[in-house]
Write an enzyme that holds these catalytic residues in place. Structure first.
Site, PDB file in Angstrom:
ATOM      1  N   GLU A 453      64.034 -27.280-162.740  1.00  0.00           N
ATOM      2  CA  GLU A 453      63.976 -25.771-162.814  1.00  0.00           C
ATOM      3  C   GLU A 453      65.207 -25.232-163.468  1.00  0.00           C
ATOM      4  OE1 GLU A 453      63.491 -24.253-158.988  1.00  0.00           O
ATOM      5  OE2 GLU A 453      64.047 -22.358-159.625  1.00  0.00           O
ATOM      6  N   ASP A 526      64.289 -26.088-156.770  1.00  0.00           N
ATOM      7  CA  ASP A 526      65.044 -25.585-155.664  1.00  0.00           C
ATOM      8  C   ASP A 526      64.149 -25.572-154.236  1.00  0.00           C
ATOM      9  OD1 ASP A 526      66.890 -23.179-157.419  1.00  0.00           O
ATOM     10  OD2 ASP A 526      67.381 -25.019-157.190  1.00  0.00           O
ATOM     11  N   ASP A 528      63.761 -23.649-152.481  1.00  0.00           N
ATOM     12  CA  ASP A 528      63.562 -21.911-151.941  1.00  0.00           C
ATOM     13  C   ASP A 528      61.975 -21.582-152.494  1.00  0.00           C
ATOM     14  OD1 ASP A 528      65.701 -20.501-154.662  1.00  0.00           O
ATOM     15  OD2 ASP A 528      63.496 -21.561-154.716  1.00  0.00           O
ATOM     16  N   ASP A 530      61.059 -19.429-154.595  1.00  0.00           N
ATOM     17  CA  ASP A 530      60.638 -19.651-155.956  1.00  0.00           C
ATOM     18  C   ASP A 530      60.442 -20.952-156.653  1.00  0.00           C
ATOM     19  OD1 ASP A 530      62.867 -17.018-157.385  1.00  0.00           O
ATOM     20  OD2 ASP A 530      60.564 -17.219-156.886  1.00  0.00           O
TER      21      ASP A 530
END
Ligand code: 28F
Length: 666
Positions: A453, A526, A528, A530
């Site tokens: 990403e 990641d 997280d 997103d």
């Protein structure tokens, strides 16, 4: 179902949840509702294949009567008005009061309660295909009209339904002398399958004929209105299917005069019923192939097709492979066959295997793969001895078959070598996306591509990787949500076409696992929200358009660490809170403070950290993505709920699961 009705159902349920109805009431509320709300959960979708699953469910119940020896004839009739009738001359569905619902007849319960045809709970049936699916009540729920006639004890009974709801009581139409059994006549609901959905004569004809091959004792009669044959003139208006030769007849029909390697088909059926079930098989080899395919294997369990294959097919492969190897050893060809694999032996094979077992278990996205391990043993044990005799009794055939398998093995090895060279040279010719940092290794063995990403993470990943075996493809932001996109939109999407080019694959039917340019595809995002969303979008893409990649176990998630724990000059990494707590306990002495650093994203890690924690096969952890075959219908429905268009399903899912969210740790 009308939108407003659906909301009512939710309101009712919500109200029920708030004003603590007893479970009994909610139970009554549901009945067949879940079936109409999520047909995909029960028949694998609402497309043409799912529509014809309705016919399979109904005829499977008649077949169970035939396999159990209570029925000898089944009639299938497709009317001009799209109604489909199936009738057997079995015992007739019981119409007395149902033990669990005394106010209702057994017939009404079987037609209106989910999973109520429960043939395993009673000893009425030794084996059953009918419960392989979901039962006739699902057919009832998804039909805008259905009527069932039961001729039993010389009386004829009739009951009608609309969308699964009884229209009036069961009716006694009086005495009937020359008939017994069950007849179901139904019409699929356009609200579920769409206004254009209609049974296809050719498919019904083929399905009905296959059933007759699978139960040599049964006669199946076909009748079709001429209006339904305009598109397929080669399907007759009437036919009678009755094949005493069973699978051997079936295979002869399939071969349709193709050349065979051996002089005849090897077929048979298990002798004594060892109490574990029974087997029938037929196999031959043809150098001509079978249309597009090199080999043709069709398998069945309790007369139900298992297009996903499974343990019974594995048993057949094992018996044939081991038998041929044993013959080679005896014939002094053992050395020359050492590189022959089961795929080489089964190359060009036309094989049918049909097992009858008590409690079949099915796996796969559409529950079409048999997973009972005893079925593998049952088939291998039943086939092996007769195959040894078949080979020993005709050495000429045995040698022809052995040579055939050895040639296939030699060819396969040559092809693999050529493919490796092609792959590398193709990389030069192939218009690979500029942003792909490819690996240098020739073959795909032990190579992997990281889908990363964002460009910053992509940058440090390119530095952290092993150039020889690891490729990096940075993605710009979130890819298209394919769950709610048309194929045209998907094919036009730049990110997705770059991804497919880098992987060297096509989509859907064009997907060939052999084309994959790497051994492992690793999603690295990641840790997280997103990152999780991007991972979910990618997994949805692979699940919908290249499920074979997941089923082959070649799709992974990288597990970047969330925390860096430092005490003095000791540094270790934790992938999540639980891992951090465990490491704090086990990895650090009491002396000196432990610094806990939290990584916000991959870009924050320097290449050395990224390598040791996430990319180096020697020190990293990867999570393999699998489809939960135990209950793959849930997977199907979960992807539809979480990624699909129907937001009310997401709303309901969040409502139902919200209470499990732990907000304390935020
Ligand atoms: C056109 C579709 O559905 N035929 C069927 C029977 C016969 C019996 C039966 C069916 C539930 C728990 C048994 C009758 N007498 N054709 C069909 N024929 N279901 S469906 O029983 C269902 C009960 O176990 C039947 C004695 N035993 C079974």
């Amino acid at each position: 179902m009308a939108q407003s009705k659906k909301k009512d159902l939710f309101q009712d349920k919500k109200a029920a949840a708030e004003s603590n109805y007893s479970a009994k009431d909610i139970e009554v509320l549901e009945g067949l509702e879940p079936v109409r709300l999520r047909p995909g959960m029960y028949i694998g979708g609402t497309d043409d294949r799912a529509l014809h699953h309705l016919f399979a469910e109904v005829i499977d119940n008649s077949m169970d009567e035939a396999v159990a020896g209570h029925a000898s004839r089944i009639e299938v009739e497709l009317d001009a008005d799209g109604f489909l009738s199936v009738m057997d001359n079995g015992r007739g569905i019981p119409i007395g009061p149902h033990p669990k619902f005394p106010k209702k007849s057994a017939l009404e319960v079987i037609m209106t309660e989910l999973h109520s045809g429960g043939k395993f709970s009673s000893d009425a049936y030794e084996t059953s295909g009918g419960l392989h699916g979901v039962g006739v009540s699902v057919v009832n729920a998804l039909s805008d009209f259905l009527e069932v006639e039961v001729a039993r004890n010389k009386e004829l009974h009739l009951m009608k339904f609309e969308r699964g709801k009884p229209i009036g009581k069961i009716k006694n139409l009086g005495t009937i002398n020359n008939r017994r059994g069950t007849k179901v006549r139904f019409h699929p609901d356009a609200e579920i399958f769409g206004p254009k959905a209609a049974f296809r004569a050719a498919k019904l004809f083929t399905m009905a004929r296959a059933k007759a091959y699978l139960q040599p004792g049964v006669e199946i009669r076909w009748k079709c209105a001429p209006e339904k044959l305009k598109m397929t003139p080669d399907i007759p208006e009437t036919a009678v299917f009755h094949f005493p030769g069973g699978l051997s007849d079936y295979l002869k029909e399939t071969l349709a005069g193709k050349a065979q390697i051996t002089s005849d088909i090897f077929s048979g059926r298990s002798k004594k019923d060892t109490g574990h079930g029974r087997v029938e098989w037929a196999i031959t080899w043809s150098p001509e192939g079978y249309g597009e395919a090199d080999s043709f294997v069709r398998s069945y369990c309790n007369t139900v097709p298992t297009p996903g294959g499974g343990t019974h097919e594995a048993g057949l492969r094992a018996a044939i492979t081991k038998g041929l190897r044993a013959y080679a050893d005896i014939a002094g060809m053992g050395k020359k066959t050492s590189h022959v694999t089961p795929d080489d032996v089964m190359f060009g094979a036309g094989a049918l295997v049909s097992v009858f077992i008590k409690s079949p278990e099915f796996q796969g996205q559409t529950k079409d793969r048999l997973s009972n391990s005893e079925a593998a043993r049952l088939v291998e044990n039943a086939v092996r001895d007769p195959f040894d005799h078949y080979l020993a009794s005709s050495p000429k055939d045995a040698n022809l078959l052995l040579e055939w398998a050895i040639e296939r093995a030699d060819e396969r090895i040559k092809r693999r070598k050529a493919r490796d060279v092609k792959r590398k040279s193709a990389t030069k010719k192939l218009r690979l996306p500029g942003k792909l940092a490819d690996c240098s290794r020739k073959g795909s063995e032990d190579t992997e591509i990281f889908i990363v990403e964002g460009d910053s993470a992509g940058g440090s990943a390119k530095q952290a990787r092993s150039r020889e075996t690891q490729a990096i493809l940075p993605l710009k932001g979130k890819i298209l949500n394919v769950e709610s996109a048309t194929m045209a939109k998907i094919q036009a999407n730049a990110e997705i076409s770059d991804l497919c080019t880098a992987l060297g694959i096509g989509l859907g039917k064009k997907f060939e696992l052999d084309d994959l340019r790497y051994e492992r595809v690793v999603i690295m995002t990641d840790a997280d929200v997103d990152g999780a969303h991007i991972a979910a979008l990618l997994i949805t893409f692979f699940y919908r358009y290249t499920p074979g990649l997941i089923e082959a176990g070649q799709l992974y998630m990288a597990m970047p660490p969330l925390y860096k724990l430092t005490q003095g000059n000791k540094t270790i990494y934790a992938i999540d809170d639980a891992h951090r707590a465990e490491l704090m306990e086990t990895e650090f002495t009491g002396k000196g403070k432990v610094e806990v650093g939290r990584f916000k994203g991959l870009g924050e890690m320097n290449p050395a950290q990224l390598k040791v924690t996430t990319m180096n096969p020697a020190t990293r952890t990867l999570a393999r993505i699998t489809i939960d075959n135990e209950d793959a219908m849930t997977t199907e429905s979960l992807v539809e709920t979480l990624m699909g268009k129907k937001s009310e399903l997401r709303y309901e899912y969040i409502q139902e699961h919200a209470q499990f969210v732990d907000v304390s740790g935020v």
